[in-house]
Design a protein around this motif. Sequence first.
Motif, mmCIF file in Angstrom:
data_model
loop_
_atom_site.group_PDB
_atom_site.id
_atom_site.type_symbol
_atom_site.label_atom_id
_atom_site.label_comp_id
_atom_site.label_asym_id
_atom_site.label_seq_id
_atom_site.Cartn_x
_atom_site.Cartn_y
_atom_site.Cartn_z
ATOM 1 N N UNK A 115 0.833 -1.201 0.000
ATOM 2 C CA UNK A 115 0.000 0.000 0.000
ATOM 3 C C UNK A 115 0.868 1.253 0.000
ATOM 4 N N UNK A 116 2.163 1.063 0.073
ATOM 5 C CA UNK A 116 3.102 2.177 0.063
ATOM 6 C C UNK A 116 4.499 1.644 0.287
ATOM 7 N N UNK A 117 5.448 2.556 0.327
ATOM 8 C CA UNK A 117 6.838 2.182 0.602
ATOM 9 C C UNK A 117 7.548 3.337 1.275
ATOM 10 N N UNK A 118 8.523 2.996 2.101
ATOM 11 C CA UNK A 118 9.341 3.968 2.829
ATOM 12 C C UNK A 118 10.787 3.834 2.388
ATOM 13 N N UNK A 119 11.505 4.935 2.354
ATOM 14 C CA UNK A 119 12.940 4.839 2.099
ATOM 15 C C UNK A 119 13.700 5.798 2.997
ATOM 16 N N UNK A 120 14.895 5.395 3.361
ATOM 17 C CA UNK A 120 15.848 6.271 4.034
ATOM 18 C C UNK A 120 16.917 6.574 3.000
ATOM 19 N N UNK A 121 17.067 7.851 2.673
ATOM 20 C CA UNK A 121 17.899 8.266 1.554
ATOM 21 C C UNK A 121 19.040 9.158 2.015
ATOM 22 N N UNK A 122 20.202 8.962 1.418
ATOM 23 C CA UNK A 122 21.361 9.780 1.755
ATOM 24 C C UNK A 122 22.235 9.926 0.521
ATOM 25 N N UNK A 123 23.405 10.526 0.696
ATOM 26 C CA UNK A 123 24.353 10.667 -0.410
ATOM 27 C C UNK A 123 25.581 9.804 -0.148
ATOM 28 N N UNK A 124 26.271 9.486 -1.221
ATOM 29 C CA UNK A 124 27.476 8.673 -1.083
ATOM 30 C C UNK A 124 28.592 9.443 -0.379
ATOM 31 N N UNK A 125 28.464 10.755 -0.248
ATOM 32 C CA UNK A 125 29.447 11.545 0.495
ATOM 33 C C UNK A 125 29.270 11.387 2.003
ATOM 34 N N UNK A 126 28.074 10.930 2.394
ATOM 35 C CA UNK A 126 27.787 10.784 3.823
ATOM 36 C C UNK A 126 27.859 9.339 4.284
ATOM 37 N N UNK A 127 27.342 8.429 3.466
ATOM 38 C CA UNK A 127 27.297 7.016 3.847
ATOM 39 C C UNK A 127 27.445 6.142 2.620
ATOM 40 N N UNK A 128 27.700 4.849 2.876
ATOM 41 C CA UNK A 128 27.670 3.869 1.802
ATOM 42 C C UNK A 128 26.510 2.908 2.053
ATOM 43 N N UNK A 129 26.291 1.989 1.138
ATOM 44 C CA UNK A 129 25.152 1.076 1.247
ATOM 45 C C UNK A 129 25.250 0.185 2.481
ATOM 46 N N UNK A 130 26.461 -0.211 2.834
ATOM 47 C CA UNK A 130 26.637 -1.051 4.017
ATOM 48 C C UNK A 130 26.232 -0.312 5.286
ATOM 49 N N UNK A 131 26.547 0.973 5.350
ATOM 50 C CA UNK A 131 26.150 1.774 6.508
ATOM 51 C C UNK A 131 24.645 1.988 6.552
ATOM 52 N N UNK A 132 24.025 2.055 5.380
ATOM 53 C CA UNK A 132 22.561 2.206 5.341
ATOM 54 C C UNK A 132 21.857 0.989 5.937
ATOM 55 N N UNK A 133 22.502 -0.163 5.870
ATOM 56 C CA UNK A 133 21.920 -1.375 6.449
ATOM 57 C C UNK A 133 21.678 -1.242 7.946
ATOM 58 N N UNK A 134 22.384 -0.321 8.606
ATOM 59 C CA UNK A 134 22.192 -0.117 10.040
ATOM 60 C C UNK A 134 20.769 0.325 10.379
ATOM 61 N N UNK A 135 20.107 1.005 9.422
ATOM 62 C CA UNK A 135 18.747 1.500 9.688
ATOM 63 C C UNK A 135 17.686 0.490 9.269
ATOM 64 N N UNK A 136 18.104 -0.670 8.744
ATOM 65 C CA UNK A 136 17.140 -1.673 8.284
ATOM 66 C C UNK A 136 16.136 -2.048 9.368
ATOM 67 N N UNK A 137 16.562 -2.344 10.618
ATOM 68 C CA UNK A 137 15.575 -2.740 11.629
ATOM 69 C C UNK A 137 14.525 -1.665 11.910
ATOM 70 N N UNK A 138 14.951 -0.410 12.070
ATOM 71 C CA UNK A 138 13.989 0.651 12.379
ATOM 72 C C UNK A 138 13.128 0.973 11.158
ATOM 73 N N UNK A 139 13.688 0.805 9.962
ATOM 74 C CA UNK A 139 12.906 1.014 8.739
ATOM 75 C C UNK A 139 11.778 -0.004 8.638
ATOM 76 N N UNK A 140 12.097 -1.283 8.842
ATOM 77 C CA UNK A 140 11.088 -2.335 8.774
ATOM 78 C C UNK A 140 10.059 -2.186 9.890
#
Length: 262
Positions: free
Chosen positions: A220-245
Amino acid sequence: MNKQAGPTTGDGTVGKALEVLDRVAAVGRPVRFSELLADSTHPKATLYRLLQTLVSQGMLAYDDTAQTYSLGIRLVRLAHAAWRQSSIAPIARPFVTTLSEAAGETVHLAQLDSGQVLYVDKRNPLNAIDMYSQAGKVGPAYCTGVGKALMAFLEPSELDHVLRKQSFYAYTPATLSTEAALRADLDQIRKEGVAFDREEHEPGIICIAAPILNSKGRPIGALSVTTSTQRKNLEQLLDVRPVLLDTASKIASAVEDWQFPV
């Protein structure tokens, strides 16, 4: 010289008026009569009459000084009412805000609209990143995190329909520009429960996204946490996976008893 009227996007006067309204909206700024006439299928007198009707009904506003037409306040009120009645944004807003604060990054809330992504809400941290997406904007589904998160959980027949509407234009070298490549990514998203935008729509912009699924497992929708490669990489974005879900699950629960228009 007057132009001959051609086919319209609707039936009768209402269809013609909506066509003119769409044209004014598409320009994205106050527009003069001569500009509208230049690519109108209606004769000059017909176009003028339609514009006058739209102005009298509050759907358009006319600036006497600049001699320009722009969207009217009545149209804004109608759009706002439609947004409140058909979007999950009003219910999801506090959750979206909390997620943005917890992640310290931009959070998008999106829904599918005619095979594309409609951004219905956006929350920025204090140090926001400049990017394409804004609430109310439409973006491609095949190369955005929220778009892929939504498509991954569609029924097969629905997915086939949505895939036929994708342009597969290569915005960046990372864009999945074939249906086969996208389908492979969607298979992985279904297994992992989250999607990634690996600079697929905008260079330097990455995200992790999750679908908001109802009790029947439909998106019914989707959420994303978005950043730039100057701030984080994809592996670091995985840290927010639990709170995102967790946030996606909370929004799904909050809207479960909400009756949306069919």
